[in-house]
Scaffold this motif. Structure first.
Motif, PDB file in Angstrom:
ATOM      1  N   ALA A 180       0.827  -1.131   0.041  1.00 28.33           N
ATOM      2  CA  ALA A 180      -0.006   0.067   0.127  1.00 28.33           C
ATOM      3  C   ALA A 180       0.754   1.452   0.097  1.00 28.33           C
ATOM      4  O   ALA A 180       0.428   2.301  -0.003  1.00 28.33           O
ATOM      5  CB  ALA A 180      -0.967  -0.043   1.199  1.00 28.33           C
ATOM      6  N   ILE A 181       2.359   1.101  -0.041  1.00 28.83           N
ATOM      7  CA  ILE A 181       3.176   2.217  -0.109  1.00 28.83           C
ATOM      8  C   ILE A 181       3.230   2.622  -1.508  1.00 28.83           C
ATOM      9  O   ILE A 181       3.836   1.521  -2.248  1.00 28.83           O
ATOM     10  CB  ILE A 181       4.307   2.084   0.711  1.00 28.83           C
ATOM     11  CG1 ILE A 181       4.033   1.488   2.204  1.00 28.83           C
ATOM     12  CG2 ILE A 181       5.233   3.427   0.806  1.00 28.83           C
ATOM     13  CD1 ILE A 181       3.014   2.441   2.962  1.00 28.83           C
ATOM     14  N   ASP A 182       3.564   3.853  -1.800  1.00 28.27           N
ATOM     15  CA  ASP A 182       3.740   4.254  -3.192  1.00 28.27           C
ATOM     16  C   ASP A 182       5.315   3.906  -3.432  1.00 28.27           C
ATOM     17  O   ASP A 182       6.084   3.728  -2.765  1.00 28.27           O
ATOM     18  CB  ASP A 182       3.942   6.042  -3.005  1.00 28.27           C
ATOM     19  CG  ASP A 182       4.043   6.297  -4.565  1.00 28.27           C
ATOM     20  OD1 ASP A 182       4.537   5.839  -5.250  1.00 28.27           O
ATOM     21  OD2 ASP A 182       3.300   7.675  -4.894  1.00 28.27           O
ATOM     22  N   ALA A 183       5.416   3.149  -4.489  1.00 29.02           N
ATOM     23  CA  ALA A 183       6.356   2.418  -5.294  1.00 29.02           C
ATOM     24  C   ALA A 183       7.645   3.662  -5.421  1.00 29.02           C
ATOM     25  O   ALA A 183       8.685   3.209  -5.205  1.00 29.02           O
ATOM     26  CB  ALA A 183       6.318   1.892  -6.491  1.00 29.02           C
ATOM     27  N   ARG A 184       7.277   4.680  -5.691  1.00 25.41           N
ATOM     28  CA  ARG A 184       8.389   5.754  -5.806  1.00 25.41           C
ATOM     29  C   ARG A 184       9.055   6.047  -4.511  1.00 25.41           C
ATOM     30  O   ARG A 184      10.266   6.517  -4.486  1.00 25.41           O
ATOM     31  CB  ARG A 184       7.607   7.140  -6.347  1.00 25.41           C
ATOM     32  CG  ARG A 184       7.160   7.214  -7.702  1.00 25.41           C
ATOM     33  CD  ARG A 184       6.416   8.303  -8.191  1.00 25.41           C
ATOM     34  NE  ARG A 184       5.113   8.329  -7.329  1.00 25.41           N
ATOM     35  CZ  ARG A 184       4.171   9.390  -7.521  1.00 25.41           C
ATOM     36  NH1 ARG A 184       4.388  10.170  -8.446  1.00 25.41           N
ATOM     37  NH2 ARG A 184       3.048   9.112  -6.811  1.00 25.41           N
TER      38      ARG A 184
END
Length: 306
Positions: A180-184
């Motif tokens: 659920a964490i942004d890949a960036r």
């Protein structure tokens, strides 16, 4: 005909309510496309829909239900297949009580859901792990190595075989909350901002919610929640201290830290085995359980020549 959307809570807990809403909209859209103009479709609860089909026998309803289910399974929301459970019953005489017909449809639905629910959740976990491995550089290899370190520590401690198996699984899944964490943020080559670090620190809680939704993995949820707690009580998310931290989480913490230090990361080069050992030794009694840290250095790395 009653439909229950499988995994809505898991979707909400993992990806947020915005993605959960997308899931509901996708289900509703497919139903509109597959049902006839005279059919009445309604959402009657959080994850429940009902369809009223005038002048339709049970066989035709069954065919339609299976067609909708097969069509939805080809759809995906955040890389996860869409799954529904369904049940139906038919009112054949005008004097029949419609509430009784609805109750029979509900009974049919819940029997269907009982047989499908466990396999659906397990499949969802597999898909989440697969998506995470594609999303985060090196995640799969890191998870496998941490699993091995956990297994070796459990064996060195002569723990029960079932506990060692749990440790290995926890090693594989310890970062599942990163889905659920942004890949960036996860792949960022530079230092994280305070806001980005706050996002990263959410992953144990997200992982806890994901694993809590699957009966056979629920016992590991507390381990995943606590694997970034510190022996001195300054860790997260709860600030647990010493033996308040579950033993499996204390083992996982050392395994995760050692492998993270000795692996290439987007923001730094891998450290040598000797430097990583010195870091664990230095932080024994503050970050790590001193007994577990000593065992890892002397028994797991030392005796096995790793």
């Amino acid at each position: 005909m009653l439909f229950d959307v499988n995994g809505l809570k898991l979707t909400n807990d993992t990806f947020g309510h915005k993605v959960g809403d997308e899931l509901l909209r996708k289900v509703a859209q497919v139903m509109k496309e597959e049902c006839r103009a005279d059919d009445i479709i309604a959402r009657i609860g959080g994850d429940e829909f009902v369809v009223i089909l005038p002048k339709t026998d049970s066989e035709a309803v069954g065919i339609m239900a299976k067609r909708i289910s097969a069509r939805l399974f080809k759809e995906k929301v955040n890389s996860l297949p869409v799954s529904i459970s369904f049940g139906w019953d038919t009112k054949k005489e005008s004097e029949q009580d419609i509430e009784a017909v609805l109750k029979k449809a509900e009974d049919h639905l819940y029997k269907h859901k009982l047989t499908e629910s466990a396999s659906m959740h397990s499949h969802s976990i597999e898909m989440i792990m697969q998506t995470l491995n594609e999303k985060v550089d090196g995640n799969e290899e890191h998870a496998k190595r941490v699993s091995v370190w956990c297994f070796l520590m459990g064996s060195a401690l002569k723990l029960d075989r079932g506990i060692i198996s749990d440790l290995s699984t926890a090693g594989l899944m310890h970062d599942i909350g990163n889905i659920a964490i942004d890949a960036r943020i996860l792949n960022k080559p530079g230092l994280l901002t305070n806001a980005e670090w706050s996002e990263i620190k959410k992953h144990p809680e997200i992982g806890f919610r994901v694993l809590s939704s699957v009966n056979e993995l629920a016992p590991l949820a507390e381990v995943i929640l606590a694997h970034h707690e510190r022996w001195d009580g300054t860790g997260y998310p709860k600030g647990l201290k010493g033996e308040e931290i579950p033993l499996k989480a204390r083992i996982l913490s050392v395994a995760d830290a050692y492998d993270a230090m000795t692996s290439e990361r987007p923001y730094r080069k891998a450290k040598s085995k000797d430097v990583a050992i010195e870091e664990i030794r230095k932080h024994a009694g503050t970050q790590f359980d001193p007994v577990i840290a000593k065992l890892f250095i002397e028994k797991v790395l030392g005796e096995k020549g790793l």
